[in-house]
Enzyme design. Structure first.
Site: not given
Ligand code: NAD
Ligand code: UD1
Length: 335
Positions: A123-124, A147, A151
């Site tokens: 993740s970023a 969290y 990562k």
């Molecule tokens: P998500 O929660 O929708 O998907 C994660 C899945 O993993 C879920 O289905 C959950 O049930 C499963 N899971 C969690 N722990 C588990 C375990 N111990 N054993 C088996 N299954 C398990 O999340 P997502 O948004 O699809 O994210 C997927 C990956 O990408 C994650 O690793 C997350 O940290 C990473 N990521 C997500 C974002 C985002 O904004 N969505 C951003 C950066 C990185």
């Molecule tokens: C969040 C997580 C980051 C994760 C990323 C993707 C935090 C501090 N960081 O990042 O670790 O990798 O999601 O899942 O939670 N915002 C509002 N109102 C809201 C929600 C968000 O103004 O109700 C703003 C936030 O302040 C930010 C932008 O929208 O400026 C994006 O927020 P969000 O979608 O939560 O993503 P990140 O903060 O980038």
């Protein structure tokens, strides 16, 4: 290839699984459904017109993983993790155990089965408050919450694992802000309870499920004072996993890639774009800054563009239109 997708029932895993099946791969998903619904996997198969194998299980369990590896696996795409930043501050051990513990267990079972290719969801968030944007992969890494620490540690563990085996290959994908949904509206992001992230929150306000969006601060040094992020369409992100797999097959060692568009949008710009896509007004209230937030974070995706031949193809209008279609067709998610 015969692929194992951990966390494949989740938001990013479901979209990735559709593309993997469509590309002809054999897909096994392992997921404990702690943050997802089995209905997502039914719809994945419906969209791809092919079936996958689902192992309901936990990546912290060798027994469950052994079941998933039965029949042979050529590469693993590891998405299973807990991802709520706020919760990770309250329950850090839960995050260490699930995310780091799960990754160690997975690598151990991969070793037993002789599997040496791994694509990992990073993740970023590993960049924290970057000194300058857009960030490149060699920018300093500094995490601001448990969290994010999981990562970073998982990245390091995978790098060490990879370095210890000359033929192993790993690809660390640093996702920026994934949004959007499959264009069919059949699968999408289904957060439990109140969304933490911006896009699902805006979509629920547009739908009338929530009264207003709280804008977390309008005094940042950005174009309009609100936070700026690099949003990318989940279908582009899914596509990057296919490219990463190809890269892993051809290149031993550990590669790291930013996945973003390279273009940032502010909260206000996101709201305006969603209003156009939905034809609804999004009520906003300005609140204080959210703890741990950074003002601006955008990717320099040049490495992924050049080395993986990957480029984000969807614009903000498509991200909003697809989110809105999913939200309208599934007002309460998969329930
Ligand atoms: P998500 O929660 O929708 O998907 C994660 C899945 O993993 C879920 O289905 C959950 O049930 C499963 N899971 C969690 N722990 C588990 C375990 N111990 N054993 C088996 N299954 C398990 O999340 P997502 O948004 O699809 O994210 C997927 C990956 O990408 C994650 O690793 C997350 O940290 C990473 N990521 C997500 C974002 C985002 O904004 N969505 C951003 C950066 C990185
Ligand atoms: C969040 C997580 C980051 C994760 C990323 C993707 C935090 C501090 N960081 O990042 O670790 O990798 O999601 O899942 O939670 N915002 C509002 N109102 C809201 C929600 C968000 O103004 O109700 C703003 C936030 O302040 C930010 C932008 O929208 O400026 C994006 O927020 P969000 O979608 O939560 O993503 P990140 O903060 O980038």
């Amino acid at each position: 290839m015969r692929l194992l997708v951990t966390g494949g029932a989740g938001y990013i895993g479901s979209h990735t699984s559709v593309l993997l099946l469509e590309a002809g791969h054999d897909v096994t998903v392992i997921d404990n459904l702690c943050n997802s619904s089995p209905m997502a996997l039914e719809r994945v198969q419906e969209l791809a017109g092919r079936s996958l194998r689902f192992v309901e299980g936990d990546v912290r369990s060798r027994e469950d993983l052994n079941r998933a590896f039965e029949g042979g696996i050529d590469a693993v795409i590891h998405l299973a993790a807990l991802k709520a930043v706020g919760e990770s501050c309250e329950k850090p051990l839960r995050y260490f155990e699930n995310n780091i513990g799960g990754t160690i267990c997975l690598m151990q079972v991969m070793e037993v089965h002789g599997v040496q290719r791994l694509v990992f969801s990073s993740s970023a968030t590993v960049y924290g408050q970057a000194e300058s944007v857009p960030v490149r992969e060699d920018a300093p890494l500094r995490v601001t919450n448990p969290y994010g620490r999981t990562k970073l540690v998982m990245e390091q563990l995978i790098q060490d694992w990879c370095a210890a085996q000359p033929k192993a290959s790993a690809v660390l994908l640093r996702y920026f802000n994934p949004v959007g949904a499959h264009p069919s509206g059949r699968i999408g992001e289904d957060p439990r309870g109140e969304p933490n992230n911006l896009m699902p929150y805006i979509a629920q306000v547009a739908l009338g499920r929530r009264e207003f969006l709280r804008v977390h601060g309008d005094d940042y040094p950005t174009i309009d004072g609100t936070g700026v992020r690099d949003y990318l369409h989940v279908m582009d992100l899914a596509d990057a996993h296919l490219k990463a797999l190809k890269y892993a097959v051809a290149n031993p060692g550990c590669g790291v890639f930013n996945l973003g568009t390279g273009r940032g949008y502010s909260v206000r710009e996101m709201v305006a774009a969603f209003e156009v896509a939905s034809g609804r007004e999004i009520h906003c209230r300005i609140g204080g800054r959210r703890a741990g937030d950074v003002s601006e974070l955008t990717a320099d995706p040049s490495r992924a563009n050049e080395i993986l031949s990957w480029r984000a193809a969807h614009d903000l209008a498509a991200m909003c239109a697809d989110t809105w279609r999913w939200q309208q067709q599934n007002p309460t998610g998969y329930e």
